[in-house]
Enzyme design. Sequence first.
Site, PDB file in Angstrom:
ATOM      1  N   LYS A  41       3.014  20.253  54.797  1.00 12.94           N
ATOM      2  CA  LYS A  41       4.136  20.615  53.924  1.00 12.94           C
ATOM      3  C   LYS A  41       5.004  19.391  53.636  1.00 12.94           C
ATOM      4  O   LYS A  41       5.493  18.728  54.547  1.00 12.94           O
ATOM      5  CB  LYS A  41       4.983  21.701  54.592  1.00 12.94           C
ATOM      6  N   ASP A  68       7.144  21.991  49.159  1.00  6.06           N
ATOM      7  CA  ASP A  68       8.245  22.922  49.435  1.00  6.06           C
ATOM      8  C   ASP A  68       9.562  22.349  48.906  1.00  6.06           C
ATOM      9  O   ASP A  68      10.411  21.919  49.673  1.00  6.06           O
ATOM     10  CB  ASP A  68       8.303  23.166  50.955  1.00  6.06           C
ATOM     11  N   LEU A  69       9.683  22.357  47.572  1.00  2.00           N
ATOM     12  CA  LEU A  69      10.919  21.825  46.973  1.00  2.00           C
ATOM     13  C   LEU A  69      11.882  22.955  46.619  1.00  2.00           C
ATOM     14  O   LEU A  69      12.970  22.707  46.114  1.00  2.00           O
ATOM     15  CB  LEU A  69      10.592  20.950  45.755  1.00  2.00           C
ATOM     16  N   LYS A  70      11.478  24.178  46.889  1.00  3.03           N
ATOM     17  CA  LYS A  70      12.358  25.358  46.707  1.00  3.03           C
ATOM     18  C   LYS A  70      13.113  25.296  45.383  1.00  3.03           C
ATOM     19  O   LYS A  70      14.348  25.274  45.329  1.00  3.03           O
ATOM     20  CB  LYS A  70      13.340  25.481  47.869  1.00  3.03           C
ATOM     21  N   ASP A  73      16.455  27.031  39.408  1.00  2.45           N
ATOM     22  CA  ASP A  73      17.088  26.449  38.212  1.00  2.45           C
ATOM     23  C   ASP A  73      16.847  27.404  37.048  1.00  2.45           C
ATOM     24  O   ASP A  73      16.292  28.488  37.231  1.00  2.45           O
ATOM     25  CB  ASP A  73      16.469  25.057  37.949  1.00  2.45           C
ATOM     26  N   THR A 124      15.381  30.818  57.139  1.00  3.34           N
ATOM     27  CA  THR A 124      15.388  31.221  58.557  1.00  3.34           C
ATOM     28  C   THR A 124      16.604  30.656  59.301  1.00  3.34           C
ATOM     29  O   THR A 124      16.859  31.020  60.445  1.00  3.34           O
ATOM     30  CB  THR A 124      14.079  30.773  59.245  1.00  3.34           C
ATOM     31  N   ARG A 216       9.494  20.766  63.767  1.00  4.63           N
ATOM     32  CA  ARG A 216       9.967  19.986  64.913  1.00  4.63           C
ATOM     33  C   ARG A 216       9.293  20.309  66.234  1.00  4.63           C
ATOM     34  O   ARG A 216       9.212  19.443  67.104  1.00  4.63           O
ATOM     35  CB  ARG A 216      11.498  20.139  65.035  1.00  4.63           C
TER      36      ARG A 216
END
Length: 247
Positions: A41, A68-70, A73, A124, A216
């Site tokens: 990702k 995953d640039l979410k 717009d 999350t 992480r």
Amino acid sequence: MTAKKELNSLKSPVIIALDVDNPKQAEMLVEELKDYVSVFKVGSQLFTSQGPDIIDFIHNKGCKVFLDLKFHDIPNTVALAVGNAVKMGVFMLTMHASGGIEMMRSAYEAAHSQTILLGVTVLTSIDEEILKNDLQIEISTKEHVSHLAKMAKIAGLNGVVASSEEIKYIRQICGEDFLIVTPGIRFQDSDKDDQKRTASPAQAINEGADLIVVGRSITKASNHEHAMEKVIKELNERSTETKTRKN
Ligand code: C5P
């Protein structure tokens, strides 16, 4: 081919979040973990520091990219961004489902079924208190997530990103073919960092996640491969337990 069938070719249901901004670190993680996972990702941290080069690097290693640039717009801008991502050959990408049906439908039309499209429901890192007090959303997290997932499905998206806690509600509304990708993954004994709605790898898959995003817990471990093997072991033990229970 349905998006779900495309998952059959993946080495595991784990996606590694390359949340680093040094290209050497990202490349090292891909080299170390590419035998265990097929999808890496690339989020806003890495993309804003490295640009499309990192996508080419991952592809050249024979792996797939979850961009995953979410996006969130106006429909026209999102459609054009999705078109550019499709040209880069990414496997999956995200947009915020809260951008609305029209925005998501524009993305769907721009993608021409060449990329798996996912709607981000509620991050999350957001809990019920933040949802209510900051965002002034009065319904429960599960109701809000279910509503966003339903909109994503109506717009033609392949699935959503959601925490482990809402998977069963999304399944009831959107069915078995709808993809659910779950981040916020932590080993039971480890620190949650900024995440609030977390689950262990096995818990998320047991709840019905199709894919889990792990960042992480692996990338900050002193030995990345050992941490990865811990995830795979937990998932394999879970499959054995499920089989034993069925017999
Ligand atoms: O390090 P950690 O495992 O918490 O990383 C989770 C990753 O999943 C991050 O890259 C974050 O941007 C992403 N994510 C999330 N919650 C969502 C959607 C994506 O944590 N709802």
